[in-house]
Design a protein around this motif. Structure first.
Motif, PDB file in Angstrom:
ATOM      1  N   ALA A  10     -17.495  10.903 -12.211  1.00 36.78           N
ATOM      2  CA  ALA A  10     -17.118  10.913 -10.802  1.00 36.78           C
ATOM      3  C   ALA A  10     -15.818  10.144 -10.593  1.00 36.78           C
ATOM      4  N   ILE A  11     -14.983  10.675  -9.733  1.00 35.21           N
ATOM      5  CA  ILE A  11     -13.733  10.018  -9.372  1.00 35.21           C
ATOM      6  C   ILE A  11     -13.858   9.600  -7.914  1.00 35.21           C
ATOM      7  N   VAL A  12     -13.657   8.321  -7.674  1.00 34.15           N
ATOM      8  CA  VAL A  12     -13.832   7.773  -6.338  1.00 34.15           C
ATOM      9  C   VAL A  12     -12.534   7.096  -5.918  1.00 34.15           C
ATOM     10  N   TYR A  13     -12.148   7.318  -4.681  1.00 28.93           N
ATOM     11  CA  TYR A  13     -10.953   6.691  -4.137  1.00 28.93           C
ATOM     12  C   TYR A  13     -11.370   5.676  -3.076  1.00 28.93           C
ATOM     13  N   THR A  14     -10.734   4.543  -3.103  1.00 27.79           N
ATOM     14  CA  THR A  14     -10.987   3.533  -2.080  1.00 27.79           C
ATOM     15  C   THR A  14      -9.719   3.338  -1.273  1.00 27.79           C
ATOM     16  N   GLN A  15      -9.879   2.723  -0.145  1.00 27.71           N
ATOM     17  CA  GLN A  15      -8.724   2.454   0.689  1.00 27.71           C
ATOM     18  C   GLN A  15      -8.621   0.952   0.911  1.00 27.71           C
ATOM     19  N   ASP A  16      -7.543   0.382   0.456  1.00 29.16           N
ATOM     20  CA  ASP A  16      -7.314  -1.043   0.648  1.00 29.16           C
ATOM     21  C   ASP A  16      -6.917  -1.311   2.096  1.00 29.16           C
ATOM     22  N   PRO A  17      -7.195  -2.520   2.570  1.00 26.47           N
ATOM     23  CA  PRO A  17      -6.763  -2.862   3.928  1.00 26.47           C
ATOM     24  C   PRO A  17      -5.239  -2.752   4.029  1.00 26.47           C
ATOM     25  N   PRO A  18      -4.732  -2.252   5.170  1.00 27.92           N
ATOM     26  CA  PRO A  18      -3.290  -2.010   5.294  1.00 27.92           C
ATOM     27  C   PRO A  18      -2.453  -3.270   5.514  1.00 27.92           C
ATOM     28  N   ASN A  19      -3.074  -4.388   5.920  1.00 30.00           N
ATOM     29  CA  ASN A  19      -2.299  -5.602   6.172  1.00 30.00           C
ATOM     30  C   ASN A  19      -3.193  -6.827   5.943  1.00 30.00           C
ATOM     31  N   LEU A  20      -2.599  -8.004   6.035  1.00 24.14           N
ATOM     32  CA  LEU A  20      -3.319  -9.241   5.732  1.00 24.14           C
ATOM     33  C   LEU A  20      -4.450  -9.505   6.724  1.00 24.14           C
ATOM     34  N   SER A  21      -4.241  -9.246   8.003  1.00 22.11           N
ATOM     35  CA  SER A  21      -5.311  -9.516   8.967  1.00 22.11           C
ATOM     36  C   SER A  21      -6.507  -8.593   8.730  1.00 22.11           C
ATOM     37  N   SER A  22      -6.268  -7.347   8.350  1.00 23.96           N
ATOM     38  CA  SER A  22      -7.370  -6.440   8.017  1.00 23.96           C
ATOM     39  C   SER A  22      -8.087  -6.906   6.757  1.00 23.96           C
ATOM     40  N   TYR A  23      -7.318  -7.399   5.798  1.00 23.60           N
ATOM     41  CA  TYR A  23      -7.911  -7.925   4.568  1.00 23.60           C
ATOM     42  C   TYR A  23      -8.820  -9.116   4.879  1.00 23.60           C
ATOM     43  N   ILE A  24      -8.349 -10.007   5.740  1.00 21.64           N
ATOM     44  CA  ILE A  24      -9.139 -11.187   6.088  1.00 21.64           C
ATOM     45  C   ILE A  24     -10.422 -10.773   6.798  1.00 21.64           C
ATOM     46  N   TYR A 111       3.551  -8.951  -9.048  1.00 23.48           N
ATOM     47  CA  TYR A 111       2.491  -9.254  -8.087  1.00 23.48           C
ATOM     48  C   TYR A 111       1.843 -10.614  -8.322  1.00 23.48           C
ATOM     49  N   PHE A 112       2.285 -11.325  -9.307  1.00 25.96           N
ATOM     50  CA  PHE A 112       1.720 -12.633  -9.621  1.00 25.96           C
ATOM     51  C   PHE A 112       1.712 -13.582  -8.414  1.00 25.96           C
ATOM     52  N   PRO A 113       2.819 -13.735  -7.667  1.00 29.24           N
ATOM     53  CA  PRO A 113       2.772 -14.635  -6.499  1.00 29.24           C
ATOM     54  C   PRO A 113       1.759 -14.182  -5.448  1.00 29.24           C
ATOM     55  N   HIS A 114       1.606 -12.874  -5.282  1.00 33.06           N
ATOM     56  CA  HIS A 114       0.627 -12.353  -4.324  1.00 33.06           C
ATOM     57  C   HIS A 114      -0.791 -12.712  -4.762  1.00 33.06           C
ATOM     58  N   PHE A 115      -1.032 -12.608  -6.052  1.00 32.14           N
ATOM     59  CA  PHE A 115      -2.352 -12.941  -6.596  1.00 32.14           C
ATOM     60  C   PHE A 115      -2.695 -14.399  -6.311  1.00 32.14           C
ATOM     61  N   VAL A 116      -1.735 -15.279  -6.506  1.00 34.29           N
ATOM     62  CA  VAL A 116      -1.948 -16.707  -6.250  1.00 34.29           C
ATOM     63  C   VAL A 116      -2.209 -16.934  -4.764  1.00 34.29           C
ATOM     64  N   PHE A 117      -1.408 -16.305  -3.909  1.00 32.36           N
ATOM     65  CA  PHE A 117      -1.578 -16.455  -2.462  1.00 32.36           C
ATOM     66  C   PHE A 117      -2.955 -15.962  -2.017  1.00 32.36           C
ATOM     67  N   ILE A 118      -3.369 -14.799  -2.497  1.00 29.35           N
ATOM     68  CA  ILE A 118      -4.665 -14.234  -2.120  1.00 29.35           C
ATOM     69  C   ILE A 118      -5.802 -15.131  -2.610  1.00 29.35           C
ATOM     70  N   GLY A 119      -5.628 -15.807  -3.725  1.00 25.63           N
ATOM     71  CA  GLY A 119      -6.634 -16.748  -4.199  1.00 25.63           C
ATOM     72  C   GLY A 119      -6.889 -17.854  -3.174  1.00 25.63           C
ATOM     73  N   PHE A 120      -5.825 -18.353  -2.569  1.00 27.05           N
ATOM     74  CA  PHE A 120      -5.987 -19.383  -1.545  1.00 27.05           C
ATOM     75  C   PHE A 120      -6.573 -18.799  -0.255  1.00 27.05           C
ATOM     76  N   VAL A 121      -6.173 -17.583   0.096  1.00 30.19           N
ATOM     77  CA  VAL A 121      -6.740 -16.925   1.274  1.00 30.19           C
ATOM     78  C   VAL A 121      -8.247 -16.730   1.084  1.00 30.19           C
ATOM     79  N   ASN A 122      -8.644 -16.242  -0.095  1.00 25.17           N
ATOM     80  CA  ASN A 122     -10.069 -16.042  -0.371  1.00 25.17           C
ATOM     81  C   ASN A 122     -10.838 -17.356  -0.334  1.00 25.17           C
ATOM     82  N   SER A 123     -10.232 -18.426  -0.820  1.00 23.08           N
ATOM     83  CA  SER A 123     -10.878 -19.740  -0.760  1.00 23.08           C
ATOM     84  C   SER A 123     -11.163 -20.129   0.678  1.00 23.08           C
TER      85      SER A 123
END
Length: 151
Positions: A10-24, A111-123
């Motif tokens: 099966a092939i499944v597609y997901t949709q990521d949130p379009p912006n930071l507020s949607s992600y949060i 994308y390394f800086p984004h990964f670090v930033f998202i780590g703090f957002v997730n925290s």
């Protein structure tokens, strides 16, 4: 009357949130739901060792890591900035290198800086939801509208 089964092709597609507020908002729903389930089914930990391992690893990853990222810089800034943060950055960069190499995509290193930033957002989100769901035991559960963009 239908049956659900696993189909490895099966092939499944997901949709990521379009912006930071949607992600949060999305992560708040996910982490909030996780804390609600933990609060509701905590007795399972006593009877299922595998469940205890999964729950404890999420606890360590979420709460302890979140407190290290958000509280330690204020309590012990020298320890955080001289030891914890460099270890985190080096580890994250190594994983970025491995991902770029494994996927044969050197652009993933950008994308390394984004990964670090998202780590703090997730925290922040997991600690916020911990207080809302476990400490203050929020009772009024509402569903927030999910943002969708057309593909």
């Amino acid at each position: 009357g239908n049956k659900i089964f696993y189909d490895e092709s099966a092939i499944v597609y997901t949709q990521d949130p379009p912006n930071l507020s949607s992600y949060i908002r999305q992560m708040s729903r996910w982490y909030g739901g996780w804390w609600q389930n933990l609060r509701k089914y905590w007795r399972i930990i006593m009877h299922r060792p595998a469940a205890a391992f999964v729950i404890s690893s999420i606890f360590v990853d979420g709460v302890i890591y979140g407190f290290i990222n958000l509280i330690l810089p204020f309590l012990y800034p020298q320890v955080f900035f001289l030891y914890i943060l460099p270890i985190y950055l080096v580890t994250a960069f190594i994983f970025s290198i491995l991902a770029a190499f494994h996927n044969r995509r050197p652009d993933l290193l950008l994308y390394f800086p984004h990964f670090v930033f998202i780590g703090f957002v997730n925290s922040y989100i997991i600690i916020k939801e911990f207080f809302r769901e476990v400490i203050f035991r929020r009772k009024n559960l509402t569903w927030n509208k999910v943002d969708r963009v057309s593909l």
